[in-house]
Design an enzyme around this catalytic site. Sequence first.
Site, PDB file in Angstrom:
ATOM      1  N   ILE A   1      37.326  37.699  43.225  1.00 14.80           N
ATOM      2  CA  ILE A   1      39.110  38.031  43.301  1.00 14.80           C
ATOM      3  C   ILE A   1      38.034  39.018  44.607  1.00 14.80           C
ATOM      4  CG2 ILE A   1      40.699  39.815  43.106  1.00 14.80           C
ATOM      5  CD1 ILE A   1      39.862  39.245  39.336  1.00 14.80           C
TER       6      ILE A   1
ATOM      7  N   SER B   1      24.948  41.543  42.155  1.00 16.31           N
ATOM      8  CA  SER B   1      24.907  41.739  40.819  1.00 16.31           C
ATOM      9  C   SER B   1      24.958  40.656  40.514  1.00 16.31           C
ATOM     10  CB  SER B   1      24.940  43.008  39.936  1.00 16.31           C
ATOM     11  OG  SER B   1      26.226  43.053  40.056  1.00 16.31           O
TER      12      SER B   1
ATOM     13  N   PHE C   1      36.866  46.899  42.739  1.00 20.42           N
ATOM     14  CA  PHE C   1      36.837  45.555  42.113  1.00 20.42           C
ATOM     15  C   PHE C   1      35.316  46.068  41.547  1.00 20.42           C
ATOM     16  CE2 PHE C   1      39.126  43.761  44.983  1.00 20.42           C
ATOM     17  CZ  PHE C   1      39.636  43.220  44.531  1.00 20.42           C
TER      18      PHE C   1
ATOM     19  N   SER D   1      42.654  45.294  33.344  1.00 19.87           N
ATOM     20  CA  SER D   1      42.528  43.391  32.879  1.00 19.87           C
ATOM     21  C   SER D   1      43.683  43.148  31.648  1.00 19.87           C
ATOM     22  CB  SER D   1      41.565  42.940  32.230  1.00 19.87           C
ATOM     23  OG  SER D   1      41.877  42.237  31.509  1.00 19.87           O
TER      24      SER D   1
ATOM     25  N   TYR E   1      33.834  45.693  26.580  1.00 19.27           N
ATOM     26  CA  TYR E   1      34.216  45.708  28.234  1.00 19.27           C
ATOM     27  C   TYR E   1      35.407  46.084  28.040  1.00 19.27           C
ATOM     28  CZ  TYR E   1      36.390  42.936  31.878  1.00 19.27           C
ATOM     29  OH  TYR E   1      37.598  43.263  32.825  1.00 19.27           O
TER      30      TYR E   1
ATOM     31  N   LYS F   1      37.779  49.038  30.181  1.00 18.11           N
ATOM     32  CA  LYS F   1      39.070  49.256  31.562  1.00 18.11           C
ATOM     33  C   LYS F   1      39.714  50.578  30.843  1.00 18.11           C
ATOM     34  CE  LYS F   1      37.455  46.207  34.218  1.00 18.11           C
ATOM     35  NZ  LYS F   1      37.470  46.361  35.496  1.00 18.11           N
TER      36      LYS F   1
ATOM     37  N   ASN G   1      31.691  31.247  31.059  1.00 19.51           N
ATOM     38  CA  ASN G   1      32.587  32.219  30.397  1.00 19.51           C
ATOM     39  C   ASN G   1      33.316  31.841  30.160  1.00 19.51           C
ATOM     40  OD1 ASN G   1      30.294  33.566  28.681  1.00 19.51           O
ATOM     41  ND2 ASN G   1      30.971  34.888  30.553  1.00 19.51           N
TER      42      ASN G   1
END
Length: 343
Positions: A12, A34, A80, A124, A148, A152, A198
């Site tokens: 993004i 990374s 990001f 997200s 995850y 967020k 994924n």
Amino acid sequence: MAVLVTGGAGYIGTHTCVELVSAGFDVVVVDNLSNSSRAALQRVEKIIGREIPFIDADIRDRAALQEIFGQWQFEAVIHFAGHKAVGESVQQPLRYYQNNVEGTLTLCDVMAEHGVKRLIFSSSATVYGDPVTVPITEDFATGATNPYGASKLMVEEILRDCCKAPGSALQVSLLRYFNPIGAHESGTIGEDPRDIPNNLLPYVAQVAVGRLEQLSIFGDDYDTVDGTGVRDYIHVVDLARGHVKALQKLLDPATAAGCFTYNLGTGNGNSVLEIVQAFARISGREIPYRIAPRRPGDIAACYADASRAERELGWRAEFGIERMIEDTWRWQSGNPEGYAGDE
Ligand code: NAD
Ligand code: WQD
């Protein structure tokens, strides 16, 4: 006007750098590569026809950040940088909290030290957990089903608290992305997962190009149009432009200090089968698939009510699903090995 883009070499981030420069902003990128490569930014430079200052550093490295903030005067930061694989976050929760939460804390600290008060954060739709209904508005209840998503939510909460602190001048835009897909129309930048993808679109694209054999469709017994999962796929260029709009809003002198939350989605849902069929038609390739068990943690349907972003930012998604798939295919078929060939 300079903007720092953390994670700007990623999927993004690269598309957002292109849109920022076309909108007249100067961009500086910090990324530890990374999950990305230098080649991606070099391709961005080709698209925009100029160089982008790039610092290969980890945002948890305070000294490196201090040096960057000492060298440039930033009007804003678009953040990001972070890890994003849901399954991996269940296996390695600490790694996710360290990178996504600690990274943001260090960034915010250094921003404060240097008097930089505008921040746009990549959140997200995962923060809505399993929504009671769709479409989802920003005031729906939030909840995390994996580390995850929890990272967020934690960052959102931390940023809200920072905005509430007495006398805070901080201006934060929390952008909750739905499912970004697609690629720049040049076909030279796009999503380039390091391992087996994924997410649905990169997986389908790699099946179409012959890198993977067969797609597993995770469940065909959901309460949806054809039993497969429904998502709000949004073109990454539309998403990138949403950042430009959010930035312009924060830069508007009429905008007060505080924390603003926006869904960035199209408001439409497509099922997995619809995507597979459209991809096969557009690419002219066969997409072999099998129906597999549901993936743990998946939900039936998720799509946005994006009307707040339209009202307050003057932004709405322009590209439809056909264009998203055409652009994904142009990128994937032109770069079957992603950026690997460049290095
Ligand atoms: P990406 O992995 O392509 O980009 C993230 C970039 O951050 C990579 O270039 C990576 O090298 C860099 N990075 C990671 N940790 C870093 C660190 N500590 N210091 C410096 N750089 C670091 O991912 P993306 O799809 O472009 O996602 C960008 C952001 O949007 C992420 O925060 C992600 O959680 C969020 N997001 C993504 C999606 C999606 O489906 N792609 C959906 C919702 C939210
Ligand atoms: C889409 C649909 C799957 C792969 C994830 C994160 C979310 C956000 C976006 C970061 C679902 C089905 C998928 C496959 C399949 N990322 N599917 N076979 O799960 O909506 O969202 O990415 O913030 O947080 O959770 O996206 O692309 O993985 O799945 O059938 O091989 O495709 O079951 O219905 P998801 P996805």
